[in-house]
Scaffold this active site. Structure first.
Site, PDB file in Angstrom:
ATOM      1  N   THR A 199      57.093  44.858  32.766  1.00 23.54           N
ATOM      2  CA  THR A 199      56.151  44.424  33.790  1.00 23.54           C
ATOM      3  C   THR A 199      56.870  44.234  35.121  1.00 23.54           C
ATOM      4  O   THR A 199      58.084  43.998  35.154  1.00 23.54           O
ATOM      5  CB  THR A 199      55.458  43.109  33.396  1.00 23.54           C
ATOM      6  N   ASN A 250      55.079  42.128  37.155  1.00 23.35           N
ATOM      7  CA  ASN A 250      54.237  40.979  37.483  1.00 23.35           C
ATOM      8  C   ASN A 250      54.989  39.697  37.143  1.00 23.35           C
ATOM      9  O   ASN A 250      55.244  39.404  35.968  1.00 23.35           O
ATOM     10  CB  ASN A 250      52.922  41.078  36.694  1.00 23.35           C
ATOM     11  N   ASP A 306      49.502  45.012  27.354  1.00 19.29           N
ATOM     12  CA  ASP A 306      48.376  45.620  28.055  1.00 19.29           C
ATOM     13  C   ASP A 306      47.172  44.744  27.767  1.00 19.29           C
ATOM     14  O   ASP A 306      46.806  44.539  26.607  1.00 19.29           O
ATOM     15  CB  ASP A 306      48.110  47.060  27.621  1.00 19.29           C
ATOM     16  N   ASP A 364      41.455  35.082  35.844  1.00 18.57           N
ATOM     17  CA  ASP A 364      41.417  33.731  35.267  1.00 18.57           C
ATOM     18  C   ASP A 364      40.428  32.790  35.957  1.00 18.57           C
ATOM     19  O   ASP A 364      39.771  31.981  35.289  1.00 18.57           O
ATOM     20  CB  ASP A 364      42.806  33.101  35.300  1.00 18.57           C
TER      21      ASP A 364
END
Length: 208
Positions: A14, A16, A75, A169
């Site tokens: 990732t 992120n 994922d 979220d």
């Protein structure tokens, strides 16, 4: 018997930072040191799969081959029942800005607005059921792999609430709660989230 990770370094496929932090917190108790693909300068492979499993394996295999050590890819995405399961594997793509929407990058508020707009078009009584999905794929440089799937059911709310999460979220209220994922303390989200569900299965097989 599935191959076991053991302690040591693991590449998290990732770029992120939020996702890396969440995964590191979940693996801390098992002595695993997580390195992100971004920190190693690894390129992001094209996610050409049509399922969460396919895309997780693409990312894990690419990171394992490029780094020479075991890699873990996540994922994940949001499936909205009233939208036929969309955005699904295209969850992140819905946050990509078009050329007329500003500088390149992801705009999650825009993505949440797209979902809400599509629901609003279906009328005030449209069901707002949604599910977060997570697939964790581990790949070793020699090609061996393992896959673990988790889910978190809930409903969507609007407007967005909370600042503790990322992605979608702020509009997702998990089943049994009144707060959104972005209003729930990270420790609690780690316990009940879709990634936690997948991690529980991974831990049971890899470290149990």
């Amino acid at each position: 018997m599935t191959r076991r990770l053991g302690s040591g370094c693991l590449v998290i496929a990732t770029h992120n930072a939020g996702k890396l932090k969440e995964i590191q917190a979940l693996l801390d108790p098992y002595g695993v040191k997580c390195l992100s693909a971004g920190s190693l300068g690894l390129p992001e492979p094209a996610e050409t799969g049509t399922t969460f499993v396919e895309n997780a394996l693409i990312k894990a295999r690419a990171a394992a081959e490029a780094s020479g050590i075991a890699a873990l890819a996540d994922d994940s995405g949001l499936s909205v029942a009233a939208l036929g399961g969309r955005p699904g594997v295209y969850t992140a793509d819905w946050a990509e800005r078009q050329w007329f929407e500003g500088e390149p990058g992801r705009d999650w508020h825009m993505a949440m607005g797209k979902v809400e707009g599509m629901l609003a078009q279906r009328g005030p009584d449209v069901p707002r059921d949604a599910t977060f999905h997570c697939v964790l794929a581990i790949a070793w440089p020699d090609g061996e792999h393992a896959v673990y799937e988790g889910t978190a059911p809930g409903t969507l709310t609007w407007p967005p609430r909370g600042t503790l999460g990322f992605g979608y979220d702020p509009v997702f209220v998990p089943q049994g709660y009144e707060q959104t994922f972005a209003e729930i303390a990270p420790e609690e989200k780690h316990r009940i989230g879709h990634r936690a569900d997948a991690f529980a299965k991974l831990v049971a097989e890899q470290f149990g």
